[in-house]
Design a protein around this motif. Sequence first.
Motif, PDB file in Angstrom:
ATOM      1  N   THR A  17       0.621  -1.102  -0.094  1.00 24.65           N
ATOM      2  CA  THR A  17      -0.272   0.217  -0.280  1.00 24.65           C
ATOM      3  C   THR A  17       0.687   1.470  -0.144  1.00 24.65           C
ATOM      4  OG1 THR A  17      -2.045  -1.047   0.877  1.00 24.65           O
ATOM      5  CG2 THR A  17      -1.858   1.061   1.031  1.00 24.65           C
ATOM      6  N   SER A  43       2.064   1.900  -3.535  1.00 26.52           N
ATOM      7  CA  SER A  43       1.003   2.502  -4.293  1.00 26.52           C
ATOM      8  C   SER A  43       0.519   3.567  -4.038  1.00 26.52           C
ATOM      9  CB  SER A  43      -0.387   1.339  -4.045  1.00 26.52           C
ATOM     10  OG  SER A  43      -0.073   0.018  -4.660  1.00 26.52           O
ATOM     11  N   GLU A  51      -1.994  -3.407 -11.771  1.00 29.70           N
ATOM     12  CA  GLU A  51      -2.861  -2.835 -10.922  1.00 29.70           C
ATOM     13  C   GLU A  51      -4.050  -3.903 -10.776  1.00 29.70           C
ATOM     14  OE1 GLU A  51      -2.072  -1.283  -8.233  1.00 29.70           O
ATOM     15  OE2 GLU A  51       0.277  -0.576  -8.748  1.00 29.70           O
ATOM     16  N   ASN A  52      -4.485  -3.304 -12.605  1.00 29.47           N
ATOM     17  CA  ASN A  52      -5.717  -4.775 -12.089  1.00 29.47           C
ATOM     18  C   ASN A  52      -5.743  -5.724 -12.212  1.00 29.47           C
ATOM     19  OD1 ASN A  52      -7.234  -2.536 -13.338  1.00 29.47           O
ATOM     20  ND2 ASN A  52      -7.508  -2.714 -14.948  1.00 29.47           N
ATOM     21  N   ASN A  55      -5.643  -6.670  -8.296  1.00 32.94           N
ATOM     22  CA  ASN A  55      -6.803  -6.371  -7.329  1.00 32.94           C
ATOM     23  C   ASN A  55      -7.332  -8.197  -7.962  1.00 32.94           C
ATOM     24  OD1 ASN A  55      -6.995  -4.614  -7.065  1.00 32.94           O
ATOM     25  ND2 ASN A  55      -7.184  -3.292  -8.791  1.00 32.94           N
ATOM     26  N   ARG A  94      -5.707 -10.871  -5.581  1.00 36.85           N
ATOM     27  CA  ARG A  94      -5.911 -10.573  -4.530  1.00 36.85           C
ATOM     28  C   ARG A  94      -7.368 -11.444  -4.042  1.00 36.85           C
ATOM     29  NH1 ARG A  94      -3.707  -5.461  -1.602  1.00 36.85           N
ATOM     30  NH2 ARG A  94      -5.911  -5.476  -0.777  1.00 36.85           N
ATOM     31  N   ASP A  95      -8.455 -11.150  -5.679  1.00 33.49           N
ATOM     32  CA  ASP A  95     -10.034 -11.243  -4.834  1.00 33.49           C
ATOM     33  C   ASP A  95     -10.030 -12.865  -4.956  1.00 33.49           C
ATOM     34  OD1 ASP A  95     -10.495  -8.983  -5.101  1.00 33.49           O
ATOM     35  OD2 ASP A  95     -11.359  -8.743  -7.011  1.00 33.49           O
ATOM     36  N   ALA A 126      -9.019  -4.826   2.616  1.00 30.93           N
ATOM     37  CA  ALA A 126      -9.240  -3.512   1.821  1.00 30.93           C
ATOM     38  C   ALA A 126      -8.280  -2.432   1.996  1.00 30.93           C
ATOM     39  CB  ALA A 126     -10.494  -2.764   2.299  1.00 30.93           C
TER      40      ALA A 126
END
Length: 203
Positions: free
Chosen positions: A109, A112, A145-146, A149, A152-153, A188
Amino acid sequence: MKKWLIPVIVIAVLVAGFFIIKMIFGVTVNNKAIDLEENAKNSMANVQSAYQRRNDLIGNLVKTVQGAADFERGTLTDVIEARAKATSVNVDASNLSASQIEQFQQAQTGLSSALSKLLVSVERYPELKASQNFSQLQAQIEGTENRINVARDRFNESVKEYNAYIRKFPFSFFGDKSEFEKMSMFKADAGAEEAPDVEFDFK
């Protein structure tokens, strides 16, 4: 045969049968738990791979930006330091503890955030924005970055399935609870629940 031996034999057979059935079912439910646990570990490896791809791209981005005259050195230094910190935090996929995942997430983070500041500051450098090399790197980073995500999901989904399985029947009764522990998920990022401020400058 004495009459009192019959109930003893029946009870012994029932007890032995129960333990044999428990052992057979135990192997089956433990094997399923192993599959789910390995799936979650593999998902974590994919998350780390996506973050590693981003780290590699950031190295190239930093080199490109360093070539721009009078670019803000503080912003660039922040990215370099955040990248170094992010690459120094490793997660052991065989022992996914909550503290490990939290440390890993905090480091990523931080990177980022530093990267976002760098990309915003580039807006003040039209010659850098116009560079084809920079544009390609920026597009690759956005795509990565996509990927992060999505990875991670998928990790969270596999952990959810594993955690639910080891808490429910038949594992709760037949499974070896000492071998399998609840796994932690990615949370999150801090502040993600707040809507970002969006300003449009039509001057």
